[in-house]
Design an enzyme around this catalytic site. Structure first.
Site, short mmCIF file in Angstrom:
data_model
loop_
_atom_site.label_atom_id
_atom_site.label_comp_id
_atom_site.label_asym_id
_atom_site.label_seq_id
_atom_site.Cartn_x
_atom_site.Cartn_y
_atom_site.Cartn_z
N ASP A 13 77.77 0.72 57.47
CA ASP A 13 77.51 2.13 57.35
C ASP A 13 76.39 2.66 56.88
O ASP A 13 76.61 3.77 55.94
CB ASP A 13 78.95 2.71 56.95
CG ASP A 13 80.23 2.10 57.67
OD1 ASP A 13 80.09 1.68 58.83
OD2 ASP A 13 81.00 2.03 56.95
N ASN A 156 91.37 5.81 69.50
CA ASN A 156 91.53 6.14 68.22
C ASN A 156 90.96 7.00 67.59
O ASN A 156 91.22 7.63 66.59
CB ASN A 156 91.25 4.61 67.62
CG ASN A 156 92.07 3.49 68.02
OD1 ASN A 156 91.58 2.82 68.91
ND2 ASN A 156 92.90 3.09 67.22
N GLU A 193 82.69 6.94 67.17
CA GLU A 193 82.61 7.21 65.87
C GLU A 193 81.34 6.98 65.29
O GLU A 193 80.25 6.74 65.94
CB GLU A 193 83.35 6.27 65.10
CG GLU A 193 83.19 4.73 65.28
CD GLU A 193 84.08 3.77 64.35
OE1 GLU A 193 85.11 4.03 64.33
OE2 GLU A 193 83.76 2.48 64.12
N HIS A 257 77.07 2.08 63.91
CA HIS A 257 77.15 3.12 62.57
C HIS A 257 75.75 3.40 61.74
O HIS A 257 75.53 3.16 60.85
CB HIS A 257 78.15 2.56 61.39
CG HIS A 257 78.62 3.88 60.85
ND1 HIS A 257 80.16 4.29 60.78
CD2 HIS A 257 77.97 4.73 60.16
CE1 HIS A 257 80.11 5.29 60.09
NE2 HIS A 257 78.83 5.71 59.36
N ARG A 291 78.51 -7.24 56.79
CA ARG A 291 77.63 -6.25 57.67
C ARG A 291 76.53 -5.91 56.76
O ARG A 291 76.73 -5.21 55.71
CB ARG A 291 78.72 -5.29 58.13
CG ARG A 291 79.67 -5.60 59.37
CD ARG A 291 80.60 -4.25 59.62
NE ARG A 291 81.49 -4.00 58.71
CZ ARG A 291 82.12 -2.74 58.48
NH1 ARG A 291 82.24 -2.29 59.76
NH2 ARG A 291 82.95 -2.48 57.74
#
Length: 315
Positions: A13, A156, A193, A257, A291
């Site tokens: 992120d 979600n 998102e 992200h 990640r």
């Protein structure tokens, strides 16, 4: 073509912000999900070796004491702000994913050396799971953009926008901009998102991420004319296909992200995102730390639309 290597390992992120002082500021989710880290450097290439400080450490218990996710750093109205998602300790909610959005502020010129204060929750008027807030200014108005669950909509999380009165308070009702609807947005999880904003070529672009955070994670795109009302859902167009997805050939998986920044030349737009280098995740993907942060140049076509290319290639 040059294959990309991760800029910073084990940082998901990622958010890189270039300030008017010429420094690059970096924050991201840390594998322990227990704090907000910051670092800065004169160049993007120097960020991996830059000193890292803890701007905020989660408490042991309480409403914002678990799973500190996706911090974003912004400079708004003369102060520094970091927006992040946090969940309550389980003795409060008895469920893992009950995140709400929170914000910390630093009024010092240098946020690495300055004092950060916890301001509290950003109240969106919807008391459900939410995360991944960002802010942007357009025609003198500050906007809040984030992902949140609507109990009446399958899935979600969806993307919402609201006007802001101050950088820590919204001043309008949330407006739904996008929800998971295409096949590539609903693999594993139905999510929209991680929104990020780029204003170029007479348009406002919003990138976002969709599907589960494995190799199916991919990025989508919304855009509106700069003279349209950002609060009007009819102003926005949505790409029916992803603009960035896994590259199986070169083993870069689940790109998403993202944030946007600009290169040292002040001209070249850069795409900042995370991705994994393998698909065989052992155990819960949430706790897989690998990640990594990647940075690549963003290109533009003749129509003024962004070209994201491959997550594994510089071009």
């Amino acid at each position: 073509m040059q294959l990309l290597q991760p800029l910073i390992e084990q940082r998901a992120d990622p958010c890189i912000y270039r300030h008017s002082d010429g420094w690059y500021y970096f924050t991201a989710s840390v594998p322990a999900y227990d704090r907000i880290e910051l670092r800065r450097a004169r160049t993007i290439g120097e960020l991996p070796q830059a000193e890292t400080i803890t701007a905020w450490l989660k408490p042991d218990t309480g409403p914002y004491s678990e799973l500190i996710w996706a911090p974003e750093i912004h400079f708004r109205q003369g102060a520094w702000y970091v927006y992040f998602a946090a969940a309550p300790s389980r003795e409060i909610k008895h469920k893992l994913f009950q995140h709400r959005m929170y914000v910390i502020r630093c009024t010092d010129a240098n946020p690495i050396e300055g004092h950060w204060e916890f301001l509290g929750q950003i109240d969106t008027g919807i008391d459900t799971f939410c995360l991944d807030a960002t802010t942007f200014e357009h025609k003198g108005q500050l906007y809040y953009l984030w992902a949140q669950k609507d109990m009446a909509i399958e899935g979600n999380s969806n993307l919402y926008i609201a006007r802001m009165e101050t950088p820590d308070k919204i001043s309008s009702a949330p407006v739904l901009l996008s929800k998971p609807e295409y096949d590539w947005e609903i693999i594993g999880f139905w999510v929209n998102e991680g929104p990020s904003v780029l204003q170029r070529n007479g348009k406002i672009f919003i990138s976002y991420s969709a599907s589960a955070t494995d190799a199916n994670y991919a990025m989508g795109l919304l855009w509106a004319d700069e003279n349209a009302d950002p609060m009007d859902p009819a102003s926005w167009h949505k790409s029916p296909t992803p603009v960035l997805r896994s590259c199986f050939e070169h083993k870069v998986y689940g790109p998403g992200h993202n944030s946007f920044t600009v290169a040292e030349d002040g001209v070249t737009d850069l795409l900042v995102y995370h991705a994994r280098t393998y698909t065989e995740i052992v155990g819960d993907p949430l706790w897989d730390p690998n990640r990594h942060t990647y940075v690549k140049a963003l290109r533009w076509d003749q129509q003024g639309m962004p070209v994201f290319g491959s997550p594994s290639m510089q071009e």
